[in-house]
Design an enzyme around this catalytic site. Structure first.
Site, mmCIF file in Angstrom:
data_model
loop_
_atom_site.group_PDB
_atom_site.id
_atom_site.type_symbol
_atom_site.label_atom_id
_atom_site.label_comp_id
_atom_site.label_asym_id
_atom_site.label_seq_id
_atom_site.Cartn_x
_atom_site.Cartn_y
_atom_site.Cartn_z
ATOM 1 N N ASP A 1 0.847 -1.199 0.000
ATOM 2 C CA ASP A 1 0.000 0.000 0.000
ATOM 3 C C ASP A 1 0.878 1.242 0.000
ATOM 4 O O ASP A 1 1.733 1.415 0.868
ATOM 5 C CB ASP A 1 -0.890 0.005 1.245
ATOM 6 C CG ASP A 1 -1.798 1.220 1.293
ATOM 7 O OD1 ASP A 1 -2.897 1.158 0.719
ATOM 8 O OD2 ASP A 1 -1.393 2.243 1.885
ATOM 9 N N TYR B 1 2.739 10.180 -0.491
ATOM 10 C CA TYR B 1 3.848 9.753 0.358
ATOM 11 C C TYR B 1 5.200 10.162 -0.233
ATOM 12 O O TYR B 1 6.207 10.178 0.478
ATOM 13 C CB TYR B 1 3.852 8.232 0.549
ATOM 14 C CG TYR B 1 2.611 7.651 1.173
ATOM 15 C CD1 TYR B 1 1.620 8.464 1.742
ATOM 16 C CD2 TYR B 1 2.411 6.277 1.205
ATOM 17 C CE1 TYR B 1 0.478 7.915 2.305
ATOM 18 C CE2 TYR B 1 1.272 5.722 1.771
ATOM 19 C CZ TYR B 1 0.302 6.543 2.304
ATOM 20 O OH TYR B 1 -0.826 5.993 2.866
ATOM 21 N N LYS C 1 -3.046 5.869 -4.640
ATOM 22 C CA LYS C 1 -4.130 6.750 -4.184
ATOM 23 C C LYS C 1 -4.158 8.069 -4.968
ATOM 24 O O LYS C 1 -3.109 8.642 -5.274
ATOM 25 C CB LYS C 1 -3.976 7.050 -2.686
ATOM 26 C CG LYS C 1 -3.935 5.796 -1.816
ATOM 27 C CD LYS C 1 -3.884 6.130 -0.333
ATOM 28 C CE LYS C 1 -3.719 4.875 0.512
ATOM 29 N NZ LYS C 1 -2.346 4.414 0.613
ATOM 30 N N HIS D 1 -7.959 9.212 -2.074
ATOM 31 C CA HIS D 1 -7.234 9.250 -0.797
ATOM 32 C C HIS D 1 -8.084 9.815 0.347
ATOM 33 O O HIS D 1 -8.079 9.289 1.458
ATOM 34 C CB HIS D 1 -5.954 10.074 -0.967
ATOM 35 C CG HIS D 1 -4.888 9.748 0.027
ATOM 36 N ND1 HIS D 1 -3.551 9.752 -0.287
ATOM 37 C CD2 HIS D 1 -4.932 9.411 1.327
ATOM 38 C CE1 HIS D 1 -2.830 9.425 0.786
ATOM 39 N NE2 HIS D 1 -3.658 9.223 1.777
#
Length: 324
Positions: free
Chosen positions: A51, A56, A85, A118
């Site tokens: 994931d 990020y 996402k 997200h």
């Protein structure tokens, strides 16, 4: 059915999601390279569900890790279930595919297995992931989420992604999509904060009734990032009940915290940057919690949310005003 290292749930579109995933979000105390190295270790240990997210900032490194484990014969591409996402600045329908194509480019993969929105909270569309005004406040935007969803469906039809879902949506926001005219594909999952202190029993019940999988993040508590997380909040892994059960079963508190969610039918995302813990956190398939242990752990719930993102409370689509 007994849970095994290769156990999976069948999503409502027929694709299979491994029940235990490896989370790759890295706070600033870790480098992007460390996130990539941890992903390699996770795949070597047995994780097949990875994931990540464009937000990020480490999809390049995580993609390299996946490709290196394919290249050395540890796994085939079809063995890996990868979740990406769509961030808040790409929710305008014309930007959804742009967001997905950036993920594919960073990963250097032809497709991903799951693409999820997200959060329901949209920002000003554009290339800036966190657009702010002259006062430093994030600039909100408010596209109809159903329009975003149609663009997600188009990405699935184009073969860029196998399954589509959402994250951090409350039940009313899920219903908005489920009840939309011309719905082609239901969300396969809702990925939300979920742990012994926020066991999400009501949202879980709702999702099960709609054939939507609940995926839990922060299952071991949360990275205690200053400014995001209340530093005085209790720690999952220090909870006395979790520790009593762990001691009785000769298990780690993390293993008990994960197993509790798995036995409730929740897909678990575990995260660590230590090889020893990455391995330990995968060793949750050779023991079971009794009905009594499960009941005791149910009683620990405090409806405590680590990640409430107070700064975004004014957003018209802030999801946490609802109970679930």
């Amino acid at each position: 059915m007994a849970l095994k290292p290769d156990s999976y749930v069948v999503l409502n579109d027929g694709h299979k999601m491994p029940v235990l995933g490896f989370g790759t979000y890295a706070p600033d105390t870790y480098t992007k390279e460390q996130a990539g190295e941890s992903a390699k270790v996770a795949i070597e240990v047995g994780y097949r569900h990875i994931d990540c997210a464009s937000m990020y900032g480490n999809e390049v490194e995580v993609g390299q890790a996946i490709r290196s484990k394919i290249a050395d014969g540890t796994v085939k591409r079809e063995d890996i279930f990868y979740t990406g996402k769509l961030w808040n600045n790409n929710q305008a329908p014309e930007r959804v595919r742009i967001g997905l194509e950036k993920t594919l480019k960073d990963l250097q993969l032809d497709y991903i297995d799951l693409f999820i929105i997200h959060t329901p909270m949209e920002f000003k569309p554009g290339d800036d992931p966190m657009p702010v005004d002259e006062n430093g406040k994030v600039i909100f935007h408010n596209t109809d989420i159903r329009e975003t969803w149609k663009a997600m469906e188009a990405c699935k039809d184009a073969g860029l992604v196998r399954s589509i879902g959402v994250s951090n949506f409350n039940h009313k926001q899920l219903e908005l999509i489920l009840n939309m005219p011309g719905l082609k594909y239901k969300p396969v999952c809702d990925q939300v904060e979920c742990h012994i202190y926020l066991n999400q029993s009501k949202l879980l019940e709702f999702c099960k009734s709609r054939d939507i999988v609940l995926v839990g993040y922060s299952v071991l508590g949360s990275s205690r990032v200053e400014g995001w997380i209340d530093q005085n909040s209790p720690k999952v892994l220090e909870d006395p009940v979790v520790n009593e059960v762990a001691k009785k079963l000769n298990r780690t508190p993390a293993q008990v915290a994960e197993r509790y969610l798995l036995q409730r039918g929740i897909v678990v995302l575990a995260k660590s940057f230590t090889a020893k813990r990455i391995k330990e956190n995968f060793q949750v398939f050779d023991f079971e919690l009794s009905a009594e242990d499960m009941k005791r752990l149910d009683g620990v719930n405090k409806n405590l949310r680590y990640l409430s993102i107070e700064a975004w409370k004014e957003h018209p689509k802030y999801p946490y005003h609802e109970e679930y």
